[in-house]
Design an enzyme around this catalytic site. Sequence first.
Site, mmCIF file in Angstrom:
data_model
loop_
_atom_site.group_PDB
_atom_site.id
_atom_site.type_symbol
_atom_site.label_atom_id
_atom_site.label_comp_id
_atom_site.label_asym_id
_atom_site.label_seq_id
_atom_site.Cartn_x
_atom_site.Cartn_y
_atom_site.Cartn_z
ATOM 1 N N CYS A 133 6.251 57.074 43.609
ATOM 2 C CA CYS A 133 5.006 57.853 43.609
ATOM 3 C C CYS A 133 5.017 58.853 42.460
ATOM 4 O O CYS A 133 5.641 59.919 42.571
ATOM 5 C CB CYS A 133 4.864 58.580 44.957
ATOM 6 S SG CYS A 133 3.420 59.640 45.051
ATOM 7 N N CYS A 180 3.424 62.255 43.088
ATOM 8 C CA CYS A 180 4.268 63.130 43.905
ATOM 9 C C CYS A 180 5.433 63.721 43.106
ATOM 10 O O CYS A 180 5.794 64.879 43.282
ATOM 11 C CB CYS A 180 4.863 62.352 45.070
ATOM 12 S SG CYS A 180 3.742 61.221 45.863
ATOM 13 N N ASP A 181 6.055 62.945 42.251
ATOM 14 C CA ASP A 181 7.371 63.325 41.717
ATOM 15 C C ASP A 181 7.437 63.559 40.214
ATOM 16 O O ASP A 181 8.452 64.062 39.727
ATOM 17 C CB ASP A 181 8.402 62.248 42.091
ATOM 18 C CG ASP A 181 8.576 62.130 43.601
ATOM 19 O OD1 ASP A 181 8.382 63.151 44.290
ATOM 20 O OD2 ASP A 181 8.883 61.033 44.085
HETATM 21 C C1 FAD Z 1 9.277 58.801 47.936
HETATM 22 C C2 FAD Z 1 7.832 59.160 48.260
HETATM 23 C C3 FAD Z 1 7.386 60.415 47.951
HETATM 24 C C4 FAD Z 1 6.067 60.761 48.247
HETATM 25 N N1 FAD Z 1 5.666 62.024 47.950
HETATM 26 C C5 FAD Z 1 4.398 62.410 48.234
HETATM 27 C C6 FAD Z 1 3.951 63.730 47.949
HETATM 28 O O1 FAD Z 1 4.690 64.555 47.394
HETATM 29 N N2 FAD Z 1 2.676 64.048 48.289
HETATM 30 C C7 FAD Z 1 1.813 63.165 48.872
HETATM 31 O O2 FAD Z 1 0.680 63.542 49.209
HETATM 32 N N3 FAD Z 1 2.200 61.897 49.141
HETATM 33 C C8 FAD Z 1 3.470 61.497 48.831
HETATM 34 N N4 FAD Z 1 3.861 60.209 49.074
HETATM 35 C C9 FAD Z 1 2.877 59.278 49.692
HETATM 36 C C10 FAD Z 1 2.754 59.601 51.197
HETATM 37 O O3 FAD Z 1 4.041 59.718 51.745
HETATM 38 C C11 FAD Z 1 1.945 58.531 51.925
HETATM 39 O O4 FAD Z 1 0.646 58.460 51.371
HETATM 40 C C12 FAD Z 1 1.809 58.866 53.417
HETATM 41 O O5 FAD Z 1 3.079 59.014 54.009
HETATM 42 C C13 FAD Z 1 1.031 57.780 54.167
HETATM 43 O O6 FAD Z 1 1.002 58.120 55.519
HETATM 44 P P1 FAD Z 1 0.734 57.056 56.659
HETATM 45 O O7 FAD Z 1 0.854 57.822 57.922
HETATM 46 O O8 FAD Z 1 -0.504 56.319 56.374
HETATM 47 O O9 FAD Z 1 1.893 55.959 56.545
HETATM 48 P P2 FAD Z 1 3.507 56.044 56.434
HETATM 49 O O10 FAD Z 1 3.957 57.356 55.905
HETATM 50 O O11 FAD Z 1 3.863 54.811 55.659
HETATM 51 O O12 FAD Z 1 4.003 55.923 57.924
HETATM 52 C C14 FAD Z 1 3.858 54.747 58.652
HETATM 53 C C15 FAD Z 1 4.851 54.755 59.797
HETATM 54 O O13 FAD Z 1 4.554 53.667 60.649
HETATM 55 C C16 FAD Z 1 5.747 53.062 61.079
HETATM 56 N N5 FAD Z 1 5.441 51.672 61.445
HETATM 57 C C17 FAD Z 1 4.950 50.705 60.633
HETATM 58 N N6 FAD Z 1 4.761 49.567 61.312
HETATM 59 C C18 FAD Z 1 5.166 49.814 62.590
HETATM 60 C C19 FAD Z 1 5.241 49.003 63.773
HETATM 61 N N7 FAD Z 1 4.850 47.722 63.770
HETATM 62 N N8 FAD Z 1 5.708 49.567 64.908
HETATM 63 C C20 FAD Z 1 6.108 50.880 64.922
HETATM 64 N N9 FAD Z 1 6.065 51.684 63.826
HETATM 65 C C21 FAD Z 1 5.597 51.160 62.674
HETATM 66 C C22 FAD Z 1 6.662 53.184 59.874
HETATM 67 O O14 FAD Z 1 8.035 53.089 60.275
HETATM 68 C C23 FAD Z 1 6.302 54.573 59.360
HETATM 69 O O15 FAD Z 1 7.090 55.566 59.966
HETATM 70 C C24 FAD Z 1 5.183 59.825 48.817
HETATM 71 C C25 FAD Z 1 5.637 58.537 49.115
HETATM 72 C C26 FAD Z 1 6.951 58.203 48.833
HETATM 73 C C27 FAD Z 1 7.456 56.818 49.176
#
Ligand code: FAD
Length: 309
Positions: A134, A137-138
């Site tokens: 990302c 983010c970084d």
């Molecule tokens: C290294 C990194 C750094 C980042 N830094 C930033 C930042 O500084 N600022 C920012 O705004 N964004 C950042 N992002 C992006 C941000 O993290 C994502 O946009 C955000 O987390 C998305 O949220 P979400 O809840 O949609 O999904 P996710 O964070 O992907 O969470 C989904 C969850 O669902 C669970 N899951 C999936 N399928 C299943 C299933 N079948 N059964 C049970 N559980 C399941 C997964 O295990 C996971 O815990 C970063 C991403 C990464 C990888």
Amino acid sequence: MAQDHDIVIIGAGPAGLTAGLYAARARRRTILLERNVTGGQIALTSLVENYPGFPDGVNGFDLAQAMQQQAEKYGMEMGYGEVTAIQPKDGRHLVKTTEGDYLAKSVIITGGADYNRLGVPGEERLTGRGVSYCATCDAAFFKDQVVAVVGGGDAAMDEGLFVTRYASKVYVIHRRDQLRASKILQERAFANPKMEFVWNTVVTEVLGEDAVTGLRLRNVVTGGESTLPVAAIFIFIGLHPNSDYLKGLLRMDEGGHIYVSDWMDTEAPGIFAAGDIRVNSSRQVVSAAGDGATAAIKADHYITDTFKG
Ligand SMILES: Cc1cc2nc3c(=O)[nH]c(=O)nc-3n(C[C@H](O)[C@H](O)[C@H](O)COP(=O)(O)OP(=O)(O)OC[C@H]3O[C@@H](n4cnc5c(N)ncnc54)[C@H](O)[C@@H]3O)c2cc1C
């Protein structure tokens, strides 16, 4: 015997945790199911600097823990296990997991997405310490430093160009001798004096003890090996939403992102999708949290209208 809930939420990233907060505060019996650790992608990052309300930034894992505590304070339950299917049952939804089944009036899918990994030594160990998926983010952590971007598509060029705002030099490592990215992004990338292209090359190892110090590379044409000193590697070789188990149930784009309305409704009544798993997500913590709130508000209305209570 399936446990009975008003709202079952799938995935404890920022979208799911926020949906849980809103659903619990609407006094709906709510459970959030997670297959791994709380926080989703954000649990991977040590410092989130763009989530409002934290002028000095916040540790991603700590932010997720705080979100979970806040939702639990209002009655949200946590459950662990991987969701494997959602099936209709008597006007409700049966959510099947590896650890048991749940019956829900409404389901909110917040399973997010996993970034494709290179799968090379050092990558996993140094994620969050110079290995990033990302740039938004970084990139700011690597001001005036030499970094690398891996990939040849739109995301790699777009994010690579973003990285040039901070880094002194950006090597773009691509396994072919031409890019897949759209022409306009290619033109911008080639015109940027900070970008240097390393063609026909793959990364075979990420080097460094506590932080990235370099990359081991292999030229796929000559087979020649080399080492490239860099402070960070930004990997953009695709993203796969965690939606495989929903194929056939919900309409998705070809990449597996779920189509939703402005209110996060999917085409299946009572099933909502929010955060990175939906089409056109901006893939940020703040937008995922916003989606989660919208989905929970709509799920609450859906239950009131459909179940008269
Ligand atoms: C290294 C990194 C750094 C980042 N830094 C930033 C930042 O500084 N600022 C920012 O705004 N964004 C950042 N992002 C992006 C941000 O993290 C994502 O946009 C955000 O987390 C998305 O949220 P979400 O809840 O949609 O999904 P996710 O964070 O992907 O969470 C989904 C969850 O669902 C669970 N899951 C999936 N399928 C299943 C299933 N079948 N059964 C049970 N559980 C399941 C997964 O295990 C996971 O815990 C970063 C991403 C990464 C990888």
